[in-house]
Design an enzyme around this catalytic site. Sequence first.
Site, PDB file in Angstrom:
ATOM      1  CD  GLU A 160      -4.139  -5.851   3.003  1.00 42.15           C
ATOM      2  OE1 GLU A 160      -4.939  -5.117   3.645  1.00 42.15           O
ATOM      3  OE2 GLU A 160      -2.922  -5.657   3.011  1.00 42.15           O
ATOM      4  CD  GLU A 162      -2.987  -0.984   2.325  1.00 47.60           C
ATOM      5  OE1 GLU A 162      -4.090  -1.549   2.200  1.00 47.60           O
ATOM      6  OE2 GLU A 162      -2.639  -0.382   3.361  1.00 47.60           O
TER       7      GLU A 162
END
Length: 459
Positions: free
Chosen positions: A305, A153
């Site tokens: 995720e 991320e």
Amino acid sequence: MPSLNDSTRGRLLFGGDYNPEQWPQEIWSEDVALMKAAGVNSVTLGVFSWSKLEPRPGARDFGWLDRLMDLMETTGIGVVLATPTASPPPWMGARHPETLPRDEDGRTVWWGSRQQFCPSSPVYRTYAAALTEDLALRYGGHPALRMWHINNEYCTHCWCDETGRHFRRWLRARHGSLDALNESWGTAFWSQRYDSWEEIIPPRRAQYMRNPGQVLDFRRFTSDALLECYTAERDIVRRHTPHTPVTSNFMPLWSGQDAWRWAEEEDVVSVDIYPDPRDEHGGQYNAMIGDMTRSQAGGPWVLMEQAAGPVNWRGVNHPKPRGLNRLWSLQSVAHGADAICYFQWRQSRQGAEKFHSGMLNHAGEQGRIFQEIKRIGADLALLGPYVAGGRVRDEVAVLHDWDSWWADQQDGRLSSCLDYAEIVRAWHRALWESNLPTGFARPGHDLSAYRMVVVPHLY
């Protein structure tokens, strides 16, 4: 270029982040047995393990990871091996404060959380490259390795002096000359003309509205600076494992990365999706991110995720009602996902995300969440031979452009009531509710294959 299909071999991947360094080793064998019972065939290791792998500068502790890689191989679970460079150890900030990012006011962003690195820092990049090199050397030939996961991320920003030097190099390459830059930025307005490159700084806090050309170029630069960090690590692992695909997980519909540019540099495009279970349009949001990621990938993609139950970062963190986890997981498969994964396997007992659910939460194997996970694993095992590697044919394209988004966020615009992301989402919702197969494209794409093109809000 290696692809996701090279790794899945006709299966849908199912699993999630596994952080066993948080638990005593006697738990590991129990974890693996429960993974097998749930149909897990893939785990991501090492995402936040930098301080474990390199407890002090230059030291290496690979023994625990050796045992885990071997354990996964003996049980037939593939490994998505991460470079842990999203979260530098405290020793880096303490010994090298120049690696810490600074905000728009010049204040240091300290260690104690994650993503505390300046993307332009040569020291950070050197340490990150060295650890990535050693990971690739040690595990590049390991039979459990299925894919590389670079960082996590990417979302840090920095306005420090090192960033300023990097920004000026980037501007020279983009504009070529100061005259061209002054013309592009319209610096004749408010007496902002630059006479030397050294006068240009990142757009820090100013007395009033800042130059919109400077701010827009800085957004472009920040995305590119982070991309340089990714490609540097990607190139290292590719050199050792040219046939192993490489990815880095996007955050959904996040303005900081030009995901079109990033997707061109990835073998596999992956994303994290966390719809609010209380959002009446959560299913549409899940579908939209799937459509957007599939379009960026040009085919199958990875849901890296999602949450098996509640998250921990909303004002109120509601659990998912019974069946919603399964519904949204299968919806992602219908929108082209070849991997359904979670953060994380076992719910943490400590740390900032201890209230974030896991595939195996504190209720254990008899709890509702784990029983639902087992059912999803069985579903994916049945579906895999029929849908893995499949293509979704889109009839409609929504144009989505990061430059327009960045420009629309600036001060001095026509209306602050307009929200670019909400406009894009509203148009997608109308198409989704009309059952029209919808993808995304950016200006400049070949649009001839679509029956209709929607242009929500180009700047």
